[in-house]
Design a protein around this motif. Structure first.
Motif, PDB file in Angstrom:
ATOM      1  N   HIS A  79      49.929 -54.735 -26.154  1.00 30.16           N
ATOM      2  CA  HIS A  79      50.522 -54.390 -25.189  1.00 30.16           C
ATOM      3  C   HIS A  79      50.438 -52.997 -23.923  1.00 30.16           C
ATOM      4  O   HIS A  79      49.976 -52.160 -24.686  1.00 30.16           O
ATOM      5  CB  HIS A  79      52.468 -54.611 -24.683  1.00 30.16           C
ATOM      6  N   SER A  80      49.740 -53.431 -22.569  1.00 28.88           N
ATOM      7  CA  SER A  80      50.144 -52.225 -21.720  1.00 28.88           C
ATOM      8  C   SER A  80      48.551 -50.829 -22.534  1.00 28.88           C
ATOM      9  O   SER A  80      49.354 -49.740 -22.454  1.00 28.88           O
ATOM     10  CB  SER A  80      50.823 -51.457 -21.447  1.00 28.88           C
ATOM     11  N   ASN A  81      48.280 -51.654 -22.789  1.00 31.33           N
ATOM     12  CA  ASN A  81      47.244 -50.656 -23.785  1.00 31.33           C
ATOM     13  C   ASN A  81      45.760 -49.702 -23.097  1.00 31.33           C
ATOM     14  O   ASN A  81      44.674 -50.061 -23.237  1.00 31.33           O
ATOM     15  CB  ASN A  81      46.133 -51.285 -24.696  1.00 31.33           C
ATOM     16  N   TYR A  82      46.293 -49.489 -21.595  1.00 27.80           N
ATOM     17  CA  TYR A  82      45.500 -48.678 -20.928  1.00 27.80           C
ATOM     18  C   TYR A  82      46.614 -47.348 -19.748  1.00 27.80           C
ATOM     19  O   TYR A  82      47.356 -47.371 -20.071  1.00 27.80           O
ATOM     20  CB  TYR A  82      45.456 -50.100 -20.248  1.00 27.80           C
ATOM     21  N   PRO A  83      45.471 -47.350 -19.088  1.00 22.92           N
ATOM     22  CA  PRO A  83      45.896 -45.465 -18.994  1.00 22.92           C
ATOM     23  C   PRO A  83      47.394 -45.613 -17.866  1.00 22.92           C
ATOM     24  O   PRO A  83      47.397 -46.831 -16.912  1.00 22.92           O
ATOM     25  CB  PRO A  83      44.638 -44.950 -18.111  1.00 22.92           C
ATOM     26  N   GLY A  84      48.336 -45.269 -18.004  1.00 18.81           N
ATOM     27  CA  GLY A  84      49.778 -45.811 -17.108  1.00 18.81           C
ATOM     28  C   GLY A  84      50.197 -46.654 -17.675  1.00 18.81           C
ATOM     29  O   GLY A  84      51.724 -47.384 -17.568  1.00 18.81           O
ATOM     30  N   GLY A  85      50.185 -47.235 -18.710  1.00 25.14           N
ATOM     31  CA  GLY A  85      50.791 -48.062 -19.859  1.00 25.14           C
ATOM     32  C   GLY A  85      51.978 -48.297 -20.333  1.00 25.14           C
ATOM     33  O   GLY A  85      52.594 -48.738 -19.769  1.00 25.14           O
ATOM     34  N   LEU A  86      52.715 -47.046 -20.873  1.00 23.75           N
ATOM     35  CA  LEU A  86      53.843 -46.571 -21.060  1.00 23.75           C
ATOM     36  C   LEU A  86      54.783 -46.472 -20.059  1.00 23.75           C
ATOM     37  O   LEU A  86      56.154 -46.804 -20.396  1.00 23.75           O
ATOM     38  CB  LEU A  86      54.099 -44.868 -22.277  1.00 23.75           C
ATOM     39  N   CYS A  87      54.238 -45.697 -18.859  1.00 24.78           N
ATOM     40  CA  CYS A  87      55.477 -45.245 -18.106  1.00 24.78           C
ATOM     41  C   CYS A  87      55.393 -46.964 -17.533  1.00 24.78           C
ATOM     42  O   CYS A  87      56.733 -47.803 -17.264  1.00 24.78           O
ATOM     43  CB  CYS A  87      54.779 -44.714 -16.756  1.00 24.78           C
ATOM     44  N   GLU A  88      54.406 -47.965 -17.194  1.00 25.04           N
ATOM     45  CA  GLU A  88      54.549 -49.421 -17.062  1.00 25.04           C
ATOM     46  C   GLU A  88      55.549 -50.025 -17.836  1.00 25.04           C
ATOM     47  O   GLU A  88      56.571 -51.091 -17.386  1.00 25.04           O
ATOM     48  CB  GLU A  88      53.511 -50.477 -16.319  1.00 25.04           C
ATOM     49  N   HIS A  89      55.188 -50.399 -18.947  1.00 26.89           N
ATOM     50  CA  HIS A  89      56.349 -50.756 -19.767  1.00 26.89           C
ATOM     51  C   HIS A  89      57.586 -50.358 -19.932  1.00 26.89           C
ATOM     52  O   HIS A  89      58.751 -51.395 -19.319  1.00 26.89           O
ATOM     53  CB  HIS A  89      55.430 -50.208 -21.237  1.00 26.89           C
ATOM     54  N   SER A  90      57.412 -48.928 -20.077  1.00 27.17           N
ATOM     55  CA  SER A  90      59.422 -48.482 -19.386  1.00 27.17           C
ATOM     56  C   SER A  90      59.945 -49.160 -18.471  1.00 27.17           C
ATOM     57  O   SER A  90      61.700 -49.682 -18.450  1.00 27.17           O
ATOM     58  CB  SER A  90      59.958 -47.258 -19.347  1.00 27.17           C
ATOM     59  N   ILE A  91      59.339 -49.380 -17.465  1.00 23.25           N
ATOM     60  CA  ILE A  91      59.590 -50.264 -15.946  1.00 23.25           C
ATOM     61  C   ILE A  91      59.523 -51.397 -16.254  1.00 23.25           C
ATOM     62  O   ILE A  91      60.939 -52.206 -15.679  1.00 23.25           O
ATOM     63  CB  ILE A  91      58.819 -49.731 -14.802  1.00 23.25           C
ATOM     64  N   LYS A  92      58.803 -52.149 -16.920  1.00 23.64           N
ATOM     65  CA  LYS A  92      58.948 -53.735 -16.730  1.00 23.64           C
ATOM     66  C   LYS A  92      60.348 -54.052 -18.191  1.00 23.64           C
ATOM     67  O   LYS A  92      60.876 -54.725 -18.485  1.00 23.64           O
ATOM     68  CB  LYS A  92      57.685 -54.200 -17.636  1.00 23.64           C
ATOM     69  N   VAL A  93      60.971 -53.145 -19.210  1.00 19.38           N
ATOM     70  CA  VAL A  93      61.594 -53.272 -19.632  1.00 19.38           C
ATOM     71  C   VAL A  93      62.788 -52.812 -19.301  1.00 19.38           C
ATOM     72  O   VAL A  93      64.129 -53.428 -19.514  1.00 19.38           O
ATOM     73  CB  VAL A  93      61.398 -52.311 -21.281  1.00 19.38           C
ATOM     74  N   TYR A  94      63.013 -52.180 -18.348  1.00 18.06           N
ATOM     75  CA  TYR A  94      64.438 -51.913 -17.517  1.00 18.06           C
ATOM     76  C   TYR A  94      64.498 -52.829 -16.654  1.00 18.06           C
ATOM     77  O   TYR A  94      65.833 -53.535 -17.130  1.00 18.06           O
ATOM     78  CB  TYR A  94      63.902 -50.269 -17.010  1.00 18.06           C
ATOM     79  N   LYS A  95      63.758 -53.464 -15.767  1.00 18.20           N
ATOM     80  CA  LYS A  95      64.044 -54.617 -15.030  1.00 18.20           C
ATOM     81  C   LYS A  95      64.310 -56.156 -15.933  1.00 18.20           C
ATOM     82  O   LYS A  95      65.103 -56.988 -15.957  1.00 18.20           O
ATOM     83  CB  LYS A  95      62.383 -54.868 -14.148  1.00 18.20           C
TER      84      LYS A  95
END
Length: 194
Positions: free
Chosen positions: A42-58
């Motif tokens: 999942h989200s194995n691209y640059p910036g994916g860790l930040c995006e994952h954290s936001i999606k988990v928050y939502k």
């Protein structure tokens, strides 16, 4: 809105705890905002860790609303929910290193970029995130529990036969809901880039 801007907006709107500013200053010096969330999945691209954290928050907020209704903040504060979701994967900071590997394409060897995982602080997964976050702010018990056990049945301690996770889920249902938020975001909202 870029993921980093959205992350910071969520954070500054919801978190006022002592140590919050030092935590953000530290994040800015790491690769948190440019790192992938994984090397192959999942989200194995640059910036994916930040995006994952936001999606988990939502996802977490939706699950809390669905389970406890409009007054879900009677069970857990918005600040705590935000801290749990945005920082559950601090353990991945500075662990994904850009590299290249040789792969065969049309009978020719070519170099393909990929992320190599290298953990210089092998402290575990959820427990490492709790350890790092605790260096910046005092965590409430529910925050530490949710971050510690967010991997659920995929946590290596559980595979070894440890039943502490079941106890955590029974005693703190919000810990289980957070695990579900991480799972649903990972498998429903995020796709790997091959």
């Amino acid at each position: 809105m870029e993921a980093k801007d959205e992350f910071l907006e969520i954070f500054y709107d919801n978190v006022e705890r002592d140590g919050a500013e030092a935590l953000i200053e530290w994040l800015e010096r790491t690769n948190f905002f440019t790192s992938p969330a994984s090397s192959r999945r999942h989200s194995n691209y640059p910036g994916g860790l930040c995006e994952h954290s936001i999606k988990v928050y939502k996802r977490f907020i939706k699950l809390l609303e669905n389970e406890y209704g409009a007054n879900w903040t009677d069970k857990i504060s918005l600040e705590s929910a935000t801290i749990i979701a945005l920082f559950h994967d601090l353990c991945k900071v500075n662990c994904y290193i850009e590299d290249v590997k040789n792969v065969k394409v049309d009978n020719q060897w070519v170099q393909k970029p990929y992320y190599r995982y290298e953990d210089t602080l092998p402290y575990g997964h959820g427990e490492k995130s709790v350890y790092i976050l605790s260096g910046f702010m005092k965590l409430e018990r529910i925050e530490a529990m949710a971050i510690n056990w967010h991997m659920g049945e995929y946590d290596s301690r559980v595979k070894g036969g440890n039943y502490s996770i079941a106890d955590a889920f029974y005693r703190y249902p919000i810990v289980f809901l957070f695990h579900l938020a991480d799972l649903t975001s990972t498998y429903l909202d995020e796709k790997p880039i091959n």
